[in-house]
Scaffold this active site. Structure first.
Site, PDB file in Angstrom:
ATOM      1  N   SER A  12      46.366  34.892  35.342  1.00 23.18           N
ATOM      2  CA  SER A  12      45.697  35.643  36.437  1.00 23.18           C
ATOM      3  C   SER A  12      45.457  36.986  36.071  1.00 23.18           C
ATOM      4  O   SER A  12      46.144  37.935  35.607  1.00 23.18           O
ATOM      5  CB  SER A  12      46.462  35.745  37.904  1.00 23.18           C
ATOM      6  OG  SER A  12      45.793  36.564  38.729  1.00 23.18           O
ATOM      7  N   HIS A  37      41.982  32.611  35.553  1.00 27.98           N
ATOM      8  CA  HIS A  37      42.270  32.639  37.282  1.00 27.98           C
ATOM      9  C   HIS A  37      41.825  33.960  37.752  1.00 27.98           C
ATOM     10  O   HIS A  37      42.360  35.082  37.422  1.00 27.98           O
ATOM     11  CB  HIS A  37      43.567  32.192  37.525  1.00 27.98           C
ATOM     12  CG  HIS A  37      43.939  32.032  39.120  1.00 27.98           C
ATOM     13  ND1 HIS A  37      43.700  30.757  39.639  1.00 27.98           N
ATOM     14  CD2 HIS A  37      44.296  32.817  39.769  1.00 27.98           C
ATOM     15  CE1 HIS A  37      43.891  30.882  40.955  1.00 27.98           C
ATOM     16  NE2 HIS A  37      44.539  32.122  41.194  1.00 27.98           N
ATOM     17  N   ASP A  39      41.596  36.090  41.157  1.00 32.14           N
ATOM     18  CA  ASP A  39      42.153  36.301  42.426  1.00 32.14           C
ATOM     19  C   ASP A  39      41.204  37.180  43.454  1.00 32.14           C
ATOM     20  O   ASP A  39      41.390  38.372  43.195  1.00 32.14           O
ATOM     21  CB  ASP A  39      43.591  36.833  42.539  1.00 32.14           C
ATOM     22  CG  ASP A  39      44.666  35.730  42.157  1.00 32.14           C
ATOM     23  OD1 ASP A  39      44.576  34.688  42.734  1.00 32.14           O
ATOM     24  OD2 ASP A  39      45.491  36.180  41.295  1.00 32.14           O
ATOM     25  N   MET A  41      40.364  38.859  46.797  1.00 29.00           N
ATOM     26  CA  MET A  41      41.257  39.405  47.926  1.00 29.00           C
ATOM     27  C   MET A  41      40.414  40.407  49.009  1.00 29.00           C
ATOM     28  O   MET A  41      39.459  41.202  48.236  1.00 29.00           O
ATOM     29  CB  MET A  41      42.609  40.056  47.674  1.00 29.00           C
ATOM     30  CG  MET A  41      43.528  39.196  46.976  1.00 29.00           C
ATOM     31  SD  MET A  41      45.141  39.891  46.701  1.00 29.00           S
ATOM     32  CE  MET A  41      45.764  38.857  45.471  1.00 29.00           C
ATOM     33  N   HIS A  70      39.586  31.978  43.093  1.00 26.01           N
ATOM     34  CA  HIS A  70      40.507  31.569  44.166  1.00 26.01           C
ATOM     35  C   HIS A  70      40.247  32.774  45.443  1.00 26.01           C
ATOM     36  O   HIS A  70      40.433  33.891  45.143  1.00 26.01           O
ATOM     37  CB  HIS A  70      42.062  31.764  43.927  1.00 26.01           C
ATOM     38  CG  HIS A  70      43.201  31.660  44.963  1.00 26.01           C
ATOM     39  ND1 HIS A  70      44.399  31.932  44.765  1.00 26.01           N
ATOM     40  CD2 HIS A  70      42.831  31.377  46.079  1.00 26.01           C
ATOM     41  CE1 HIS A  70      44.923  31.723  45.943  1.00 26.01           C
ATOM     42  NE2 HIS A  70      44.190  31.176  46.821  1.00 26.01           N
ATOM     43  N   MET A  72      40.619  34.360  48.619  1.00 29.37           N
ATOM     44  CA  MET A  72      41.728  34.738  49.692  1.00 29.37           C
ATOM     45  C   MET A  72      40.903  35.533  50.571  1.00 29.37           C
ATOM     46  O   MET A  72      41.119  36.749  50.722  1.00 29.37           O
ATOM     47  CB  MET A  72      42.870  35.507  48.905  1.00 29.37           C
ATOM     48  CG  MET A  72      43.758  34.559  48.574  1.00 29.37           C
ATOM     49  SD  MET A  72      45.168  35.056  47.453  1.00 29.37           S
ATOM     50  CE  MET A  72      44.562  35.274  45.845  1.00 29.37           C
ATOM     51  N   MET A 141      50.421  27.754  47.257  1.00 29.74           N
ATOM     52  CA  MET A 141      51.117  29.139  47.052  1.00 29.74           C
ATOM     53  C   MET A 141      52.429  29.029  47.137  1.00 29.74           C
ATOM     54  O   MET A 141      53.207  28.555  48.011  1.00 29.74           O
ATOM     55  CB  MET A 141      50.385  29.847  48.277  1.00 29.74           C
ATOM     56  CG  MET A 141      48.965  29.976  48.218  1.00 29.74           C
ATOM     57  SD  MET A 141      48.247  30.746  46.849  1.00 29.74           S
ATOM     58  CE  MET A 141      49.097  32.373  46.776  1.00 29.74           C
ATOM     59  N   GLY A 146      48.392  37.625  48.311  1.00 31.92           N
ATOM     60  CA  GLY A 146      47.833  39.234  48.559  1.00 31.92           C
ATOM     61  C   GLY A 146      48.411  40.226  47.568  1.00 31.92           C
ATOM     62  O   GLY A 146      47.924  41.099  47.506  1.00 31.92           O
ATOM     63  N   ASP A 177      50.323  28.844  42.432  1.00 32.82           N
ATOM     64  CA  ASP A 177      49.946  30.038  42.213  1.00 32.82           C
ATOM     65  C   ASP A 177      50.908  31.135  42.965  1.00 32.82           C
ATOM     66  O   ASP A 177      51.318  30.906  44.209  1.00 32.82           O
ATOM     67  CB  ASP A 177      48.605  30.208  43.110  1.00 32.82           C
ATOM     68  CG  ASP A 177      48.093  31.741  42.539  1.00 32.82           C
ATOM     69  OD1 ASP A 177      48.873  32.674  42.247  1.00 32.82           O
ATOM     70  OD2 ASP A 177      46.883  32.113  43.439  1.00 32.82           O
ATOM     71  N   SER A 200      51.936  38.687  35.602  1.00 33.13           N
ATOM     72  CA  SER A 200      52.715  39.116  35.094  1.00 33.13           C
ATOM     73  C   SER A 200      53.519  38.603  33.960  1.00 33.13           C
ATOM     74  O   SER A 200      53.776  38.946  32.740  1.00 33.13           O
ATOM     75  CB  SER A 200      53.803  39.964  35.977  1.00 33.13           C
ATOM     76  OG  SER A 200      54.676  39.115  36.661  1.00 33.13           O
TER      77      SER A 200
END
Length: 230
Positions: A12, A37, A39, A41, A70, A72, A141, A146, A177, A200
């Site tokens: 990610s 990936h 993310d 948001m 993805h 969100m 998830m 978030g 994820d 991470s």
């Protein structure tokens, strides 16, 4: 994209150096990442704001393989076209993000993009039973969406097991994820997952200037996951 249940590591970029996204994407792929990936948001559906379709389009030129986007965000439908045009190979929408998820999945596929469906930790898998023929990927998830760096929610392993049984022989990826590490990757791989999103756990210890730790981290996660996969 050719369907395979082989383990795929999808770092990610939420954990990457934001000032060097292009170089970071190139580095993780060179070090063995299968997918990249992204993310997305919106500060509404989830309590954070990250990237939009312009960022996806900018990094697409630096990605040779799969760009896994993805979403969100809520609502989803008004933005599907823009993310498809940005070069996404997979677009995943949350079941919880709107009342007409079947329509959203149809719209994603209409753009020639693989359709993913994400489930928050509190969402039961029964909610996807009548959507299985509309999806190419289901994202479980294993943290609340978030933020990166959260702890893995172990109750979701049983959800993955049940989902794997429900899917049967359909060509549907199960993606995980949240909180994926060398400790948790074997648990979800043994339960039936094949796409592991790690932030991470992949980027720790490395940088664009010294990407070797990225490769070591990816290989470590892949090794324990493959050993556990059934």
């Amino acid at each position: 994209m050719t369907f395979s249940r082989a383990i795929k590591i999808a770092p990610s970029i939420l954990s990457a150096d934001f000032a060097n996204f292009g170089a970071e994407c190139q580095a993780i792929e060179a070090q063995g990442a299968d997918w990249v990936h992204v993310d997305v948001m919106d500060g509404h559906f989830v309590p954070n704001i990250t990237f939009g379709p312009t960022t996806c389009a900018a990094i697409r030129k630096h990605i040779k393989g799969v760009m896994d986007v993805h979403l969100m965000i809520a609502p989803v439908d008004p933005y599907i076209d823009a993310f498809a045009q940005s070069g996404a190979d997979v677009i995943t929408a949350h079941l919880e993000a709107g009342p007409h998820i079947h329509r959203s999945l149809q719209a994603i596929r209409a753009h020639g993009v693989k359709a993913g469906l994400a489930l928050n930790p509190g969402t039961p898998i029964e909610a996807v039973a009548h959507l299985l023929d509309m999806v190419d990927l289901i994202c479980v998830m294993t943290v609340n969406p978030g933020f990166g760096g959260q702890k893995f929610i172990h109750s979701q392993v049983d959800k993955v097991c049940s989902l794997r049984t429900m899917i049967g022989d359909r060509p549907i990826h199960i993606e995980i994820d949240g909180g994926v590490t060398v400790e948790t990757a074997p648990l979800v791989a043994a339960a039936g997952a094949d796409v592991l999103v790690a932030g991470s756990a992949v980027f720790k210890g490395g940088s664009v200037a010294d990407p070797a730790p990225y490769g070591a981290n990816i290989r470590a996660i892949r090794s324990v996951a493959e050993a556990a996969q059934v």
